[in-house]
Design an enzyme around this catalytic site. Structure first.
Site, PDB file in Angstrom:
ATOM      1  N   THR A   7       0.844  -1.188   0.000  1.00  0.00           N
ATOM      2  CA  THR A   7       0.000   0.000   0.000  1.00  0.00           C
ATOM      3  C   THR A   7       0.878   1.235   0.000  1.00  0.00           C
ATOM      4  O   THR A   7       2.008   1.195   0.493  1.00  0.00           O
ATOM      5  CB  THR A   7      -0.949   0.034   1.220  1.00  0.00           C
ATOM      6  OG1 THR A   7      -1.783   1.198   1.129  1.00  0.00           O
ATOM      7  CG2 THR A   7      -0.180   0.085   2.529  1.00  0.00           C
ATOM      8  N   ALA A  10       0.140   5.538   4.279  1.00  0.00           N
ATOM      9  CA  ALA A  10       0.936   5.460   5.509  1.00  0.00           C
ATOM     10  C   ALA A  10       0.087   5.110   6.722  1.00  0.00           C
ATOM     11  O   ALA A  10       0.546   4.416   7.630  1.00  0.00           O
ATOM     12  CB  ALA A  10       1.666   6.775   5.748  1.00  0.00           C
ATOM     13  N   LYS A  12      -2.555   3.131   6.805  1.00  0.00           N
ATOM     14  CA  LYS A  12      -2.783   1.685   6.778  1.00  0.00           C
ATOM     15  C   LYS A  12      -1.528   0.934   7.219  1.00  0.00           C
ATOM     16  O   LYS A  12      -1.615  -0.051   7.950  1.00  0.00           O
ATOM     17  CB  LYS A  12      -3.189   1.215   5.380  1.00  0.00           C
ATOM     18  CG  LYS A  12      -4.612   1.510   5.020  1.00  0.00           C
ATOM     19  CD  LYS A  12      -4.947   0.873   3.689  1.00  0.00           C
ATOM     20  CE  LYS A  12      -6.354   1.215   3.252  1.00  0.00           C
ATOM     21  NZ  LYS A  12      -6.701   0.555   1.976  1.00  0.00           N
ATOM     22  N   GLU A  37      -3.592  -0.957 -10.814  1.00  0.00           N
ATOM     23  CA  GLU A  37      -4.841  -0.222 -10.672  1.00  0.00           C
ATOM     24  C   GLU A  37      -5.895  -1.159 -10.084  1.00  0.00           C
ATOM     25  O   GLU A  37      -5.953  -2.345 -10.413  1.00  0.00           O
ATOM     26  CB  GLU A  37      -5.296   0.284 -12.043  1.00  0.00           C
ATOM     27  CG  GLU A  37      -6.499   1.173 -11.985  1.00  0.00           C
ATOM     28  CD  GLU A  37      -6.874   1.717 -13.354  1.00  0.00           C
ATOM     29  OE1 GLU A  37      -8.002   2.210 -13.479  1.00  0.00           O
ATOM     30  OE2 GLU A  37      -6.047   1.629 -14.278  1.00  0.00           O
ATOM     31  N   ASP A  66      -8.068  -4.100   1.025  1.00  0.00           N
ATOM     32  CA  ASP A  66      -8.964  -3.149   0.383  1.00  0.00           C
ATOM     33  C   ASP A  66     -10.094  -2.953   1.353  1.00  0.00           C
ATOM     34  O   ASP A  66     -10.559  -3.904   1.987  1.00  0.00           O
ATOM     35  CB  ASP A  66      -9.478  -3.645  -0.975  1.00  0.00           C
ATOM     36  CG  ASP A  66     -10.113  -2.513  -1.769  1.00  0.00           C
ATOM     37  OD1 ASP A  66      -9.559  -1.388  -1.760  1.00  0.00           O
ATOM     38  OD2 ASP A  66     -11.167  -2.726  -2.379  1.00  0.00           O
ATOM     39  N   SER A  67     -10.472  -1.736   1.524  1.00  0.00           N
ATOM     40  CA  SER A  67     -11.503  -1.439   2.497  1.00  0.00           C
ATOM     41  C   SER A  67     -12.336  -0.279   2.013  1.00  0.00           C
ATOM     42  O   SER A  67     -11.940   0.451   1.106  1.00  0.00           O
ATOM     43  CB  SER A  67     -10.876  -1.118   3.858  1.00  0.00           C
ATOM     44  OG  SER A  67      -9.946  -0.065   3.730  1.00  0.00           O
ATOM     45  N   TYR A 148     -12.611   8.410   6.325  1.00  0.00           N
ATOM     46  CA  TYR A 148     -13.914   8.811   6.855  1.00  0.00           C
ATOM     47  C   TYR A 148     -13.994   8.665   8.372  1.00  0.00           C
ATOM     48  O   TYR A 148     -15.072   8.834   8.952  1.00  0.00           O
ATOM     49  CB  TYR A 148     -15.022   7.983   6.188  1.00  0.00           C
ATOM     50  CG  TYR A 148     -15.028   8.114   4.678  1.00  0.00           C
ATOM     51  CD1 TYR A 148     -15.607   9.217   4.060  1.00  0.00           C
ATOM     52  CD2 TYR A 148     -14.445   7.144   3.876  1.00  0.00           C
ATOM     53  CE1 TYR A 148     -15.607   9.346   2.677  1.00  0.00           C
ATOM     54  CE2 TYR A 148     -14.440   7.262   2.496  1.00  0.00           C
ATOM     55  CZ  TYR A 148     -15.016   8.363   1.906  1.00  0.00           C
ATOM     56  OH  TYR A 148     -15.014   8.492   0.542  1.00  0.00           O
ATOM     57  N   HIS A 174     -12.661  -2.433  11.515  1.00  0.00           N
ATOM     58  CA  HIS A 174     -12.844  -3.429  10.461  1.00  0.00           C
ATOM     59  C   HIS A 174     -11.505  -4.026  10.049  1.00  0.00           C
ATOM     60  O   HIS A 174     -11.367  -5.240   9.934  1.00  0.00           O
ATOM     61  CB  HIS A 174     -13.552  -2.795   9.265  1.00  0.00           C
ATOM     62  CG  HIS A 174     -12.883  -1.553   8.753  1.00  0.00           C
ATOM     63  ND1 HIS A 174     -12.662  -0.439   9.531  1.00  0.00           N
ATOM     64  CD2 HIS A 174     -12.381  -1.248   7.538  1.00  0.00           C
ATOM     65  CE1 HIS A 174     -12.061   0.494   8.814  1.00  0.00           C
ATOM     66  NE2 HIS A 174     -11.867   0.036   7.597  1.00  0.00           N
TER      67      HIS A 174
END
Length: 191
Positions: A7, A10, A12, A37, A66-67, A148, A174
């Site tokens: 990834t 930073a 994450k 992509e 992926d979240s 978010y 999560h």
């Protein structure tokens, strides 16, 4: 075991390193390898695409996630498009766009979803999923976290994810739940 965290985010990387620290793995940043992509239709497909590409190209074990945030009133938006929602470039712009789309909606239910993929250079793939239900506020609160987090209050909490410490967030998030499942699968077995 040495693991490349696939990834460029930073935030994450910090969460993943903190969550998996007890495994004794050497977590390495993504360096010199391109991320593909995200063209998948699901969190699983996007995470696998990143982890498998890095694992095969770098001949190393790679971890990717992926979240996204799924909002009931918006039919699950932004979902897999959370990081590029509305074509906006920053967390703040995406959050403001989401708040604008939520104007007039009384149903503020949402959930964060994360899928973590651990890919091995021999082609083996492991998948772990975590979810966190909650409610969206009408404006941001808190300075921690990313994305978010300032808009989201988890069920059973009064604070947003951005008002929590990293350790508090990691314990319920999560991504934390998906990483906990991975950690449990790789914890040394005694007895």
């Amino acid at each position: 075991m040495s693991v490349v965290v696939a990834t460029g985010n930073a935030g994450k990387v910090r969460e993943i390193e903190a969550a998996l620290s007890g495994l004794g793995w050497e977590m390495r940043p993504l360096e010199g390898l391109p991320l593909p992509e995200e063209t998948g239709a699901t969190y699983e497909e996007n995470a696998a695409l990143k982890a498998c590409t890095v694992a095969l190209m770098g001949r190393t074990v790679a971890l990717a996630d992926d979240s996204g945030l799924e909002v009931e009133a918006l039919g699950g938006e932004p979902g897999i498009y959370s990081a590029r929602y509305g074509g906006r470039d920053s967390d703040l712009e995406r959050s403001l766009y989401l708040l604008e789309k939520m104007r007039g909606h009384t149903n503020r239910r949402a959930r964060f979803v994360s899928v973590v993929i651990l890919a091995h250079p021999d082609g083996r793939v492991e998948a772990y999923r975590g979810e966190l239900p909650g409610t969206l506020l009408e404006g941001p609160r808190g300075e921690n976290g990313f994305g978010y987090d300032p808009l989201f209050v988890p069920d059973g909490e009064t604070r947003t994810l951005a008002e929590m410490t990293l350790a508090e967030k990691q314990a319920i998030s999560h991504r934390g739940r998906a990483l906990e499942a991975l950690k449990a699968a790789h914890a040394p077995h005694t007895g």
